[in-house]
Design a protein around this motif. Sequence first.
Motif, PDB file in Angstrom:
ATOM      1  N   LYS A  63       0.827  -1.202   0.000  1.00  7.55           N
ATOM      2  CA  LYS A  63       0.000   0.000   0.000  1.00  7.55           C
ATOM      3  C   LYS A  63       0.869   1.263   0.000  1.00  7.55           C
ATOM      4  CE  LYS A  63      -3.656   2.321   2.522  1.00  7.55           C
ATOM      5  NZ  LYS A  63      -4.595   2.258   3.638  1.00  7.55           N
ATOM      6  N   GLY A  64       0.510   2.189  -0.890  1.00  7.66           N
ATOM      7  CA  GLY A  64       1.175   3.477  -0.937  1.00  7.66           C
ATOM      8  C   GLY A  64       2.471   3.498  -1.737  1.00  7.66           C
ATOM      9  N   GLN A 114      -2.578  -2.862  -8.808  1.00 13.64           N
ATOM     10  CA  GLN A 114      -3.421  -1.777  -8.294  1.00 13.64           C
ATOM     11  C   GLN A 114      -4.017  -2.128  -6.937  1.00 13.64           C
ATOM     12  OE1 GLN A 114      -6.018  -1.309 -11.755  1.00 13.64           O
ATOM     13  NE2 GLN A 114      -5.196   0.739 -12.061  1.00 13.64           N
ATOM     14  N   THR A 150      -2.961   0.295  -3.866  1.00  8.81           N
ATOM     15  CA  THR A 150      -4.179   1.050  -3.535  1.00  8.81           C
ATOM     16  C   THR A 150      -4.154   2.427  -4.211  1.00  8.81           C
ATOM     17  OG1 THR A 150      -3.466   2.127  -1.484  1.00  8.81           O
ATOM     18  CG2 THR A 150      -4.353  -0.136  -1.312  1.00  8.81           C
ATOM     19  N   GLU A 151      -5.185   3.205  -3.953  1.00 10.77           N
ATOM     20  CA  GLU A 151      -5.263   4.547  -4.533  1.00 10.77           C
ATOM     21  C   GLU A 151      -4.230   5.494  -3.935  1.00 10.77           C
ATOM     22  OE1 GLU A 151      -9.172   6.211  -4.673  1.00 10.77           O
ATOM     23  OE2 GLU A 151      -9.985   4.506  -5.745  1.00 10.77           O
ATOM     24  N   SER A 152      -3.632   5.117  -2.824  1.00 14.77           N
ATOM     25  CA  SER A 152      -2.606   5.980  -2.233  1.00 14.77           C
ATOM     26  C   SER A 152      -1.243   5.751  -2.869  1.00 14.77           C
ATOM     27  CB  SER A 152      -2.529   5.762  -0.721  1.00 14.77           C
ATOM     28  OG  SER A 152      -2.092   4.442  -0.434  1.00 14.77           O
ATOM     29  N   GLY A 153      -1.135   4.766  -3.745  1.00 14.64           N
ATOM     30  CA  GLY A 153       0.112   4.488  -4.442  1.00 14.64           C
ATOM     31  C   GLY A 153       0.037   4.893  -5.905  1.00 14.64           C
ATOM     32  N   THR A 154       1.120   4.619  -6.618  1.00 15.19           N
ATOM     33  CA  THR A 154       1.214   4.992  -8.022  1.00 15.19           C
ATOM     34  C   THR A 154       1.893   3.882  -8.812  1.00 15.19           C
ATOM     35  OG1 THR A 154       1.483   7.317  -7.397  1.00 15.19           O
ATOM     36  CG2 THR A 154       2.123   6.730  -9.641  1.00 15.19           C
TER      37      THR A 154
END
Length: 115
Positions: free
Chosen positions: A21-22, A61, A65-69
């Motif tokens: 995550k992240g 993905q 998560t959405e906190s990562g790229t």
Amino acid sequence: MEGSINFESLLAKLRAQGVSKGDMVYVASDVTGLLDDARRQLGIRMTERDAYLDIFINALQTLVTESGTLLFPVFTWGFCKGKPFDVHHTRCQVGALNNWVLMHRRDFQRTRHPI
């Protein structure tokens, strides 16, 4: 399709590589080996390639998560030689997976700079 690929097993393998995550993950890969393994171990045919690559990217993905790229390099060396660059049509010169992402995944954005 996801059941035959074993999404959970793929997640476990990616976690074992340290993806979490992240994270900011730079995905520069030759997918030939990945697709060969899928063909040999899972019986995935080339006609199922798109679904397999989707599941692979979905697993990444899920982990970041959405906190990562997720970053896929899609630059072209032609620009350095004076060839025109079109953000929507110029293919990248750094890998089949990266071109596949450009053509098939609408949830990624390409920067406007060619390099």
